[in-house]
Design an enzyme around this catalytic site. Structure first.
Site, PDB file in Angstrom:
ATOM      1  N   CYS A  32      12.273 -44.983   4.159  1.00  0.00           N
ATOM      2  CA  CYS A  32      11.514 -45.870   2.838  1.00  0.00           C
ATOM      3  C   CYS A  32      10.169 -45.632   2.938  1.00  0.00           C
ATOM      4  CB  CYS A  32      11.932 -47.600   3.293  1.00  0.00           C
ATOM      5  SG  CYS A  32      11.379 -48.213   1.797  1.00  0.00           S
ATOM      6  N   CYS A  90       7.606 -48.638   1.738  1.00  0.00           N
ATOM      7  CA  CYS A  90       8.042 -49.738   2.913  1.00  0.00           C
ATOM      8  C   CYS A  90       6.627 -48.756   3.454  1.00  0.00           C
ATOM      9  CB  CYS A  90       8.446 -49.986   3.358  1.00  0.00           C
ATOM     10  SG  CYS A  90      10.597 -50.163   2.936  1.00  0.00           S
ATOM     11  N   ASP A  91       7.006 -47.879   4.395  1.00  0.00           N
ATOM     12  CA  ASP A  91       5.713 -47.247   5.096  1.00  0.00           C
ATOM     13  C   ASP A  91       5.298 -45.670   5.267  1.00  0.00           C
ATOM     14  OD1 ASP A  91       7.602 -48.901   6.826  1.00  0.00           O
ATOM     15  OD2 ASP A  91       9.176 -47.684   7.663  1.00  0.00           O
TER      16      ASP A  91
END
Ligand code: NAP
Length: 329
Positions: free
Chosen positions: A148, A151-152
């Site tokens: 992701c 997200c990261d």
């Protein structure tokens, strides 16, 4: 266990589940929506795959685009407005052998279990990210390996990251990651792409993106925090090639190679295709079990779009409503 039997339960809170909820609620069926996902997780949030995307540019009605999580928030509000009841947690057991159907729900936040019983069930559990299946991959999840970018991505500011895959997801992740990383290398096992032309062109036009085509990742080397290097091997078109790609210190690997359907909880109770997607019949959302309907990515391995999932959710709610009426429920 409560004696309550809901007319309709919906499993999943992505575009399919929430559209089914809007239609079922407006049909006065007082649906209960078991949201799925894990509220404490970063990569498996309730709301489905759009929770992990950034800009959605192709959902009609939003000419300027809209952020995936915001779009899902709007779906949810609309479902709530007409009286959908939400249950937090994921279904860990489903008994479809007799009606009413029984679903065992695990609330991952409170670590509690409850049961939901229903006359009709709409399955909209979607699909989850696939992994490469390399020995170190799972132990390095969150330590350099992720599925992701949203997200990261920010953990890799001014670093070198690799995106593996040749579909739209890989192109989207690669483009998004150029906001943070100094270099993004796309590794793809072929020379041609499954991704749409426009996405490939955008990626090819971006000077931060480099390409390793006809290559597969065969190993990865951690550097304590994230990744130091990955090992590439030539695929069919370029067999025998072997290469070490230095991406450290603190490099990242974003796996974007598609998804598998979340149908495991049904075991052999529903007829599935060989690839695990639920079979539906006669152009409807009916499954092999009477009273169970499927919508969205859980049955669709062809289109897999938010808009097609939403359309399928609408169909499932109408099918469920008509079926309940035929049953005198
Ligand atoms: P996908 O289209 O199935 O592409 C998966 C890619 O990963 C393929 O290039 C595939 O290679 C590669 N792959 C699969 N298994 C692999 C493995 N074990 N090792 C190495 N490579 C592997 O999946 P997706 O990109 O997630 O897209 C899914 C659907 O969502 C598509 O319909 C897509 O159009 C849609 N989507 C749309 C957007 C958008 O419109 N903005 C964004 C994201 C996704 P091969 O090609 O060789 O099989």
């Amino acid at each position: 266990m409560s004696d309550e039997v809901h007319k309709v339960a919906i499993m999943g809170s992505g575009p399919a589940g929430l559209t089914a909820a809007i239609y079922a609620a407006r049909a006065n069926l007082s649906p209960v929506c078991i949201e799925g996902g894990d509220i404490a997780s970063k990569t498996d949030l309730p709301g489905g795959q759009l929770m992990l995307t950034t800009e959605v540019e192709n959902f009609p009605g939003f000419p300027e685009g809209i952020l995936g999580p915001e779009l899902m928030e709007r779906f949810r509000k609309q479902a709530e407005r007409f009286g959908t009841q939400f249950v937090q947690g994921r279904v860990v057991e489903a008994d479809l052998s007799k009606r009413p159907f029984t679903l065992e729900v695990h609330n991952t936040l409170e670590d509690t279990r409850s049961q939901v019983r229903c006359h009709a069930l709409i399955v909209a559990t979607g699909a989850s990210a696939k992994y490469l299946g390399l020995p170190k991959e799972q132990e390095l999840l969150g330590k350099g390996v992720t599925t992701c970018a949203t997200c990261d991505g920010a953990f890799f500011r001014n670093k070198h990251v690799v995106v593996v895959g040749g579909g739209d997801s890989a192109m989207e992740e690669a483009l998004f990651l150029t906001r943070y990383a100094h270099t993004v290398t796309v590794v793809h096992r072929r020379e041609t792409f499954r991704a749409s032309k426009i996405m490939v062109e955008r990626a090819k036009d971006n000077p931060k993106i480099q390409w390793k085509l006809n290559r597969a990742i065969v190993d990865m080397e951690p550097d304590g925090r994230y990744l130091k290097a990955i090992e590439l091997a030539g695929t069919e078109a370029d067999q025998g090639a072997r290469e070490r790609l230095e991406i450290g210190p603190d490099g990242g690997l974003f796996v974007a190679i598609g998804h598998s359907p979340n149908s495991v909880v049904f075991g052999d109770q529903l007829a599935l295709h060989d690839n695990g997607y639920i079979k539906i019949f006669d152009g409807t959302s009916r499954t092999s079990v009477e009273g169970v309907f499927a919508s969205g990515d859980i049955h669709d391995h062809v289109y897999r779009q938010a808009i097609t999932a939403a359309g399928a959710g609408c169909k499932a709610a109408i099918d469920a409503e008509r079926w309940l009426e035929q049953q005198g429920l």
